[in-house]
Design an enzyme around this catalytic site. Structure first.
Site, short mmCIF file in Angstrom:
data_model
loop_
_atom_site.label_atom_id
_atom_site.label_comp_id
_atom_site.label_asym_id
_atom_site.label_seq_id
_atom_site.Cartn_x
_atom_site.Cartn_y
_atom_site.Cartn_z
N ASN A 203 37.96 -15.97 -6.69
CA ASN A 203 37.04 -14.96 -7.20
C ASN A 203 35.73 -14.87 -6.43
OD1 ASN A 203 35.61 -13.26 -9.37
ND2 ASN A 203 34.42 -15.17 -9.38
N SER B 259 38.57 -5.65 -4.61
CA SER B 259 37.68 -4.58 -5.05
C SER B 259 38.36 -3.25 -4.81
CB SER B 259 36.36 -4.63 -4.27
OG SER B 259 35.57 -3.49 -4.53
N TYR C 3 31.38 -5.30 3.55
CA TYR C 3 32.03 -5.61 2.27
C TYR C 3 33.37 -4.90 2.16
CZ TYR C 3 32.65 -6.06 -2.81
OH TYR C 3 33.14 -6.33 -4.06
N SER D 247 35.87 -6.55 4.35
CA SER D 247 36.29 -7.85 3.83
C SER D 247 37.32 -7.68 2.70
CB SER D 247 35.08 -8.65 3.33
OG SER D 247 34.58 -8.18 2.09
N LYS D 248 37.13 -6.69 1.85
CA LYS D 248 38.04 -6.53 0.72
C LYS D 248 39.37 -5.91 1.17
CE LYS D 248 35.53 -8.46 -2.39
NZ LYS D 248 35.94 -9.75 -2.98
#
Length: 262
Positions: free
Chosen positions: A96, A147, A160, A163-164
């Site tokens: 997480n 995400s 971000y 990365s997701k």
């Protein structure tokens, strides 16, 4: 919350980033479902507070707390070592922990890229590597917290989003690699969820309030999500109720992934 059930009874679970937000909500949900927990996070005071709440739910099972920075390889190794030392085996890994920072291709930096990728991808990769032998032994499972930004493209949070998207591909690849060992690997892909993530990413109080207000238009259900709603999905995927689900990236985003601007 899921009270009066025992769908995860007897299961040993590591939850990273458990000191706040979705990780904390997942710890509480897993406690209500009967799991035995190893909780990790950087802020020991917050981590102990979550552990105390879990203990209130299950007075026979005080979670193991491990203060750790997942970007430190020795800390990552210690998470698995201390969990196995305490409990003897591992059934569930919930990856997480993650960070968000604002930045686009015109004002980002390699330092920002490295920070986000090291936390959101490299540390997850490393912890999963270390946990895999124990998950094979238990025929356990992994739930990654990705995400909607991994499924859809949004400007202003470039590193971000990258990365997701990497987390989602990691989920699918590892699911295929471990399928013959009967280890399931899935992701949840939250939309805007009311946590401290965006504030830590750079939004002040006024900007965050405007961001949440805007979420009423960007999510089909007309609101942002709550950490407990994501935790419910994680608990489902970690349970035997999801025994025929692997390699899935499941939006928990109020329909945001399905929306198109008009």
């Amino acid at each position: 919350m899921m009270s009066g059930t025992s769908k995860l009874s007897g299961k040993i679970a590591i939850i990273t980033g458990a000191s706040s937000g979705i990780g904390a909500a997942t710890a509480l949900a897993f406690s209500q479902l009967g799991a035995t927990l190893a909780l990790t996070g950087r802020k020991v005071e917050n981590l102990e507070a979550v552990a105390a709440q879990c203990y209130d739910i299950q007075t026979s099972k005080k979670p193991l707390t491990i203060q750790a920075d997942l970007t430190d390889e020795s800390d990552t190794k210690r998470i698995v070592e201390e969990t196995i030392k305490a409990y003897g085996h591992l059934d569930i890994l919930v990856n997480n922990a993650g960070i968000l920072e604002m930045g686009n291709i015109q004002n980002t930096s390699l330092d920002q890229y490295d920070r986000i990728m090291n936390t959101n991808v490299r540390s997850l990769y490393h912890l999963t590597m270390l946990a895999t032998p124990y998950l094979i032994e238990s025929k356990g499972n992994i739930v990654n917290v990705s995400s909607v930004n991994g499924l859809r493209s949004f400007p202003g949070v470039l590193a971000y989003c990258v990365s997701k998207a990497a987390v989602d591909q990691f989920t699918r690849c590892v699911a295929l690699e471990l399928a013959d060992k009967q280890v399931r690997v899935n992701s949840v892909n939250p939309g805007v969820t009311v946590t401290e993530l965006q504030k830590r990413g750079g939004l002040d109080e006024n900007a965050y309030a405007a961001f949440l207000e805007r979420s009423k238009q960007t999510h089909a259900l007309g609101r942002p999500g709550q950490p407990e709603e994501v935790a419910m999905a994680i608990a489902f995927l970690a349970s035997d109720d999801a025994s025929f689900i692997t390699g899935a990236t499941i939006p928990v985003d109020g329909g945001r992934h399905a929306m198109c601007p008009r």
